[in-house]
Enzyme design. Structure first.
Site, PDB file in Angstrom:
ATOM      1  N   ASP A  28      55.984 102.480  50.521  1.00  0.00           N
ATOM      2  CA  ASP A  28      55.847 101.296  49.372  1.00  0.00           C
ATOM      3  C   ASP A  28      56.307 102.063  48.221  1.00  0.00           C
ATOM      4  OD1 ASP A  28      55.147  98.912  48.378  1.00  0.00           O
ATOM      5  OD2 ASP A  28      53.413  99.778  47.396  1.00  0.00           O
ATOM      6  N   ASP A  30      55.621 100.606  44.370  1.00  0.00           N
ATOM      7  CA  ASP A  30      54.712 100.736  43.257  1.00  0.00           C
ATOM      8  C   ASP A  30      53.108 101.239  43.661  1.00  0.00           C
ATOM      9  OD1 ASP A  30      56.402  99.265  41.120  1.00  0.00           O
ATOM     10  OD2 ASP A  30      56.018  97.512  42.679  1.00  0.00           O
TER      11      ASP A  30
END
Length: 258
Positions: A28, A30
């Site tokens: 991922d 962020d």
């Protein structure tokens, strides 16, 4: 004659044992690769607090400002802007129209873009260390994000070239991929890497993300809890993480997980 049975070190020895049999890793963006989660959270807080001041929940117990840690992790982190806006407002007993959800999400988008271009973002050193170790070990790497800004974020942080594949919010919209906790974003990433999910790992800091990794049948789901909050770590484990680390540098040789 004495036989030296010591194994010759390989590039896989740069990795913690838990990663040495993994065929690919999906990260991922962020809060995992870049520190942009704080920028997203601040933009959401401004947008939600403005909305709540104008449209306070009927139930007094549900009033109060957006909590930049708990509300962000529970309702927004890892989801698309529209899904995140709808989830948080529903948690306050508000059932807004699609038009209202889009208005709040668009307000957040404008605030985020302004903050991003004014301040920029950095990549976490521990993540960079792990990604480089994976590259040296020949393990394919993908970045995945529900955000349309993921490519810009990675480029600004100087790490875009460390990943073989990027699947961002724009690609998800083009392909009609449902958002997390559905695993479609991660499955598209490993499809492009040419590795089945059953041989790959997912690295996530959001509950919706670890749920997606588990639903997708990934061999290993790594949760990230940078603040080492017991309730956050337990929540990630409960929702699908196999292990939780504070920093991804722990997954390099000499780190804790094994």
């Amino acid at each position: 004659m004495t036989v030296d049975r010591r194994r010759t070190p390989t590039s896989r020895d740069l990795l913690a044992p838990v990663l040495r049999d993994v065929g690919a890793v999906v990260f991922d963006t962020d809060g995992v690769i870049t520190d942009s989660a704080r920028v997203h959270a601040a933009a959401w807080k401004t947008a939600f607090d403005a909305f709540l001041r104008e449209h306070p929940p009927e139930d007094p117990s549900l009033r109060g400002p957006f909590d930049i840690r708990d509300d962000y992790l529970r309702h927004v982190d890892g989801r698309s802007r529209l899904d995140g806006a709808a989830a948080f407002l529903a948690s306050r007993g508000i059932e807004p129209s699609p038009r209202t959800v889009r208005a709040v999400a668009d307000d957040k988008e404008q605030l985020f873009t302004e903050r991003l271009r004014r301040h920029g973002v950095d990549a976490y050193p521990g993540t960079v260390r792990l990604v480089r170790a994976l590259r040296r070990a020949g393990v394919p790497r993908a970045a995945a994000s529900a955000s349309r800004h993921a490519g810009e974020l990675l480029a600004r942080a100087g790490v875009l070239d460390l990943f073989d594949v990027l699947v961002d919010g724009g690609e998800a919209a083009r392909l009609g991929l449902p958002g997390k906790p559905r695993p479609d974003l991660f499955l598209e990433a490993v499809r492009r890497l040419g590795v089945p999910a059953g041989r790959a790992a997912v690295v996530e800091d959001a509950v919706a993300g670890v749920e997606a990794g588990r639903l997708g049948g990934f061999a290993l789901v790594v949760g990230v809890d940078r603040e080492a909050q017991r309730d956050t770590s337990e929540r990630l484990l409960r929702h699908g993480a196999d292990i939780v680390v504070r920093d991804l540098g722990e997954l390099c040789a000499g780190g804790t997980p094994n």
